[in-house]
Design a protein around this motif. Structure first.
Motif, PDB file in Angstrom:
ATOM      1  N   LEU A 159       0.834  -1.199   0.000  1.00 21.41           N
ATOM      2  CA  LEU A 159       0.000   0.000   0.000  1.00 21.41           C
ATOM      3  C   LEU A 159       0.868   1.247   0.000  1.00 21.41           C
ATOM      4  N   ARG A 170       1.956   1.791  -3.479  1.00 24.88           N
ATOM      5  CA  ARG A 170       0.859   2.202  -4.349  1.00 24.88           C
ATOM      6  C   ARG A 170       0.514   3.671  -4.144  1.00 24.88           C
ATOM      7  N   TYR A 186      -2.751   7.255  -8.842  1.00 25.94           N
ATOM      8  CA  TYR A 186      -3.298   6.671  -7.615  1.00 25.94           C
ATOM      9  C   TYR A 186      -4.661   6.091  -7.945  1.00 25.94           C
ATOM     10  N   VAL A 197      -5.770   2.680  -7.126  1.00 29.75           N
ATOM     11  CA  VAL A 197      -6.224   1.453  -6.463  1.00 29.75           C
ATOM     12  C   VAL A 197      -7.608   1.679  -5.881  1.00 29.75           C
ATOM     13  N   SER A 229      -4.962   3.701  -0.139  1.00 26.96           N
ATOM     14  CA  SER A 229      -3.684   3.364   0.478  1.00 26.96           C
ATOM     15  C   SER A 229      -3.578   3.765   1.936  1.00 26.96           C
ATOM     16  N   MET A 271       6.926   1.977 -11.399  1.00 25.20           N
ATOM     17  CA  MET A 271       6.187   1.223 -10.399  1.00 25.20           C
ATOM     18  C   MET A 271       6.647   1.540  -8.978  1.00 25.20           C
TER      19      MET A 271
END
Lengths: 523, 265
Positions: A19, A22, A27, A29, A33, A181
């Motif tokens: 998290l 990420r 952003y 997800v 996070s 990444m």
């Protein structure tokens, strides 16, 4: 059981690190996070003190608090990433067993003292518990030290590889994948590295005194969970064949088994690691665990005298906070991220986790961990240093990532119209004013649809009598949102000729109507 | 000469060559500059390329081609702050069709590179046709000497740009307060390293110092949408004008920028 616990610990550690990684642009997800910071059991308690209400936003922490009553300090032993890190570290440095560190037992009360002082100060509306919050510490150290250092080394190694011709084609894809990444696009500079490093080195060095020194003696979250864990539904039973080898006692992570009586367990200290069952020699196998519905009580090691002492210590600290370190030159340049609550509420709500700083490092890179410069309470709060970066016009991620909404999750449209400061020219050094030459880099970068930096064209007369038209920039107060891209891009070396101050900043007390944003959503 | 006149002359030269030559003769007498307008990006591009006898007038089989569009700003295509993505995609396609070995696209952005590459949609559209769209890597800027420079004697330039067989410069015509309009030379700032802000004072001399040593093989000016105010970052749709135009030339047509600059003094 101990093996299962270790697997869970590692999984949670990976989950938190995942998290953390990420938390960068883009952003996208669905799982927000910042959810892992809302695991922190201290947050809802202090939120309650501040606002006299509970917030469902902190559901993971509320769940943990509720379960702790019946399951004990499982959070410390199974979930807390700081605890897991310390467990790994203990293996590396071979932390001493309880045979030699008995003298530190009398330090146990300190964590209750810290919790008491923190509650005391919270009633007076001073937030110090954030400095000690284990999840905030983990994120803070990762953001400021671990992550930049590992980025630095990995980048150096990859660049080195790219310079060797036979590796070049193999390394570039790795480098690019790594960059998009894992690494921020460009490595950040963090100003309060010293204090964070001191914290890291301190916590790690204390492990040389005893295992989990921080958790045993300092952590207020541990103290809170320890006090709560009075109705534990199961207990450790030491059977009759016990040869009293004391192995469970000496190897207990928390020294929760009294040296004189291995059959007892201190429920306030035990973190359910189940190591004792594993340590019990196979020929004896006398430790078992069973359900127990009428629980017994363990007194926390906290005397009335110590309670009063920590209350008094809180009062003295209160005195420290009232000592003014600020002067207008520095405090007026102490810029907060867009969407921050009004300053006092902001300082109350911010847990100093620096997650906003972390996500900013993959964008405009203006946010930095604050220093003692302005006040003691400003340590590790986010501050925007525009000369190092700027607030990206199309970015509102710091608000989205803030676990406690100390920075409100403004929509992009609202954020783009929320000034965080105002830019001023230093005409003594600004190139057009000082040398009568065109520059306009600030005007070029100004992102507002109607530029906040405009210019006059005037004729300049030079010493040889020649004349030339020069463009002299100025700031339009009504249009400037204080994003600071002008300050960052100003081509002068060292001090910029345009800088942003806190004047004109707009703070929201609650989210403006219609600006509600779902967690994880992003435009 | 002001911008309007300049554009008119360019148009005249372009139109003249097109009218004068029939397609068979074009190969023998290629124009210096071509101006086309009134179509969609793909049509504009193919029309302009036709008058040069196709893209193989510039690109040969096996070439490593660098295309340098403007990806400088975190703005969506309709804001006309970055080069039109369709146009970039079309030229990538054309390069590969004529047998280019590799097409690389990059720009040293002003805003966050990930945001710019994504929001401009150039990454997505160009990668669809097989271009390598890469972020600029700091360690790839190499010192480049400018022996004839009047103010600058050296400046860091991007390695891939210098090593490419062919370079296509693809600026978008935009307003800029410093020179009123920016075209090809300003666009080449995207391959320059160092503190680019420093170039901005005594800009015309400095940009000439550098650009005259790193001339591209082909310049395509995107005038499909142009920014007429608030450039170069824009951000207001009222400042964007749909002009559906494209200018193409093997010489950096846009050296007209120097002319505008002197007009201002």
């Amino acid at each position: 059981m101990a093996r299962f616990r270790r697997i869970v610990q590692i999984l949670f550690l990976f989950f938190f690190i995942f998290l953390f990684l990420r938390a960068r642009y883009p952003y996208e997800v669905n799982l927000s996070s910042d959810v892992f910071l809302r695991f922190s059991p201290l947050i809802p308690v202090f939120y309650l003190i501040d606002n006299l209400s509970l917030s469902l936003m902190f559901w993971p922490a509320l769940l943990i608090l509720f379960l702790t009553i019946f399951l004990g300090r499982f959070f410390c032993g199974w979930i807390c990433p700081l605890g897991t890190t310390l467990d790994i570290w203990d293996r590396i440095i071979k932390a001493p067993s309880n045979r030699t560190n008995g003298k530190w037992l009398k330090m146990r009360w300190v964590k209750f003292g810290i919790l008491t002082s923190a509650i005391f100060l919270a009633i007076f509306s001073y937030n110090v518990w954030g400095f000690f919050d284990p999840l905030a510490i983990f994120t803070r150290i990762t953001t400021v030290i671990i992550y930049p250092v590992s980025t630095f080394f990995s980048e150096k190694i990859l660049v080195l590889g790219a310079n060797l011709s036979f590796l070049e084609s193999a390394v570039y894809p790795v480098y690019d994948g790594f960059k998009s990444m894992i690494m921020p696009e460009s490595q950040s500079f963090y100003q309060s590295v010293f204090w964070t490093l001191l914290l890291l080195v301190g916590i790690l060095t204390l492990e040389k005194l005893s295992r989990r020194f921080w958790c045993r003696n300092v952590c207020p979250a541990g103290a809170l969970l320890g006090i709560l864990s009075q109705f534990r539904l199961y207990e450790r039973v030491v059977g009759d064949p016990c040869p009293v080898c004391n192995r469970c006692q000496t190897d207990c992570k928390m020294n929760a088994i009294p040296a004189g009586n291995v059959k007892e367990t201190n429920k306030v200290e035990c973190i359910e690691c189940f190591n004792c069952g594993e340590k019990c020699p196979p020929e004896a196998k006398s430790i078992t665990f069973r359900l127990r519905l009428n629980p017994y009580h363990t007194q926390p090691d906290f005397l009335r005298r110590q309670f009063l002492a920590s209350g008094a210590a809180g009062l003295v600290t209160l005195g420290f906070f009232s000592v003014g370190l600020s002067h207008k030159t520095s405090s007026d340049r102490f810029l907060r991220p867009p969407g921050s609550l009004p300053e006092n509420e902001f300082l109350d709500r911010c847990i100093r986790c620096l997650e906003c700083v972390r996500i900013c490092s993959s964008n405009g890179r203006c946010l930095q961990p604050g220093d003692f410069g302005v006040s003691l309470l400003n340590l590790w709060t986010p501050v925007a240093i525009m000369r190092e970066g700027y607030c990206e016009y199309n970015c509102n991620l710091c608000g989205l990532i803030c676990p406690t909404d100390a920075i409100l999750p403004l929509t992009l449209e609202v954020k783009q119209k929320t000034p965080i400061g105002l830019a001023y020219f230093d005409k003594n050094i600004c190139i057009p004013y000082e040398r009568n030459e065109d520059c306009l880099v600030c005007e070029e970068h100004c992102p507002t649809p109607d530029k906040a930096i405009k210019f006059d064209v005037k004729e300049a007369v030079f010493s040889d009598g020649s004349r030339k038209k020069v463009k002299y920039p100025y700031v339009v107060r009504e249009l400037c949102i204080g994003c600071g891209i002008c300050e960052e891009k100003c081509p002068l070396p060292g001090a910029p000729a345009i800088y942003v101050t806190r004047t004109n900043e707009k703070r929201w007390e609650t989210l403006p109507a219609g600006a509600q944003l779902k967690a994880g959503a992003q435009s | 000469m002001d911008r309007r006149k300049f554009l008119k002359y360019t148009a005249a030269v372009g139109a003249g060559t097109i009218i004068w030559g029939n397609p068979l003769q074009l190969r023998a007498a290629t124009p210096d500059v071509v101006w086309v307008s009134g179509g969609e990006p793909a049509d504009l591009l193919s029309a302009a390329l036709r008058s040069f006898g196709g893209i193989n007038a510039f690109i040969s089989r096996g070439d490593v081609v660098v295309i340098k569009p403007n990806i400088g700003w975190d703005r969506a295509p309709q804001f006309a702050a970055n080069t039109n993505p369709t146009l970039v995609a079309e030229i990538v396609k054309a390069c590969y069709e004529t047998g280019a070995k590799k097409v690389k696209i990059f720009d040293r952005t002003c805003n966050n590179p990930q945001r710019c590459y994504k929001n401009s949609t150039i990454q997505e559209t160009a990668e669809k046709y097989g271009a390598e769209v890469e972020h600029v890597r700091d360690f790839k800027f190499k010192k480049f000497s400018l022996p004839e420079g009047k103010l600058l004697k050296e400046w860091p330039i991007y390695q891939d740009y210098l090593e490419a067989d062919k370079v296509i410069n693809m600026p978008i015509a935009k307003h800029h307060s410093m020179s009123r309009v920016t075209l090809g030379m300003k666009n080449l700032m995207g391959v320059m390293g160092g503190n680019r802000g420093e170039i901005h004072n005594r800009f015309s001399t400095k940009i000439n110092d550098i650009c005259s040593r790193i001339l591209p093989g082909l310049t395509i000016i995107d005038g499909y949408r142009i920014l007429i105010r608030n450039g170069p970052s824009g951000g207001n749709l009222n400042d964007v004008k749909l002009t559906k135009t494209l200018v193409m030339s093997p010489c950096m047509v846009s050296s007209g920028i120097g002319t505008f600059q002197s007009q201002n003094k």
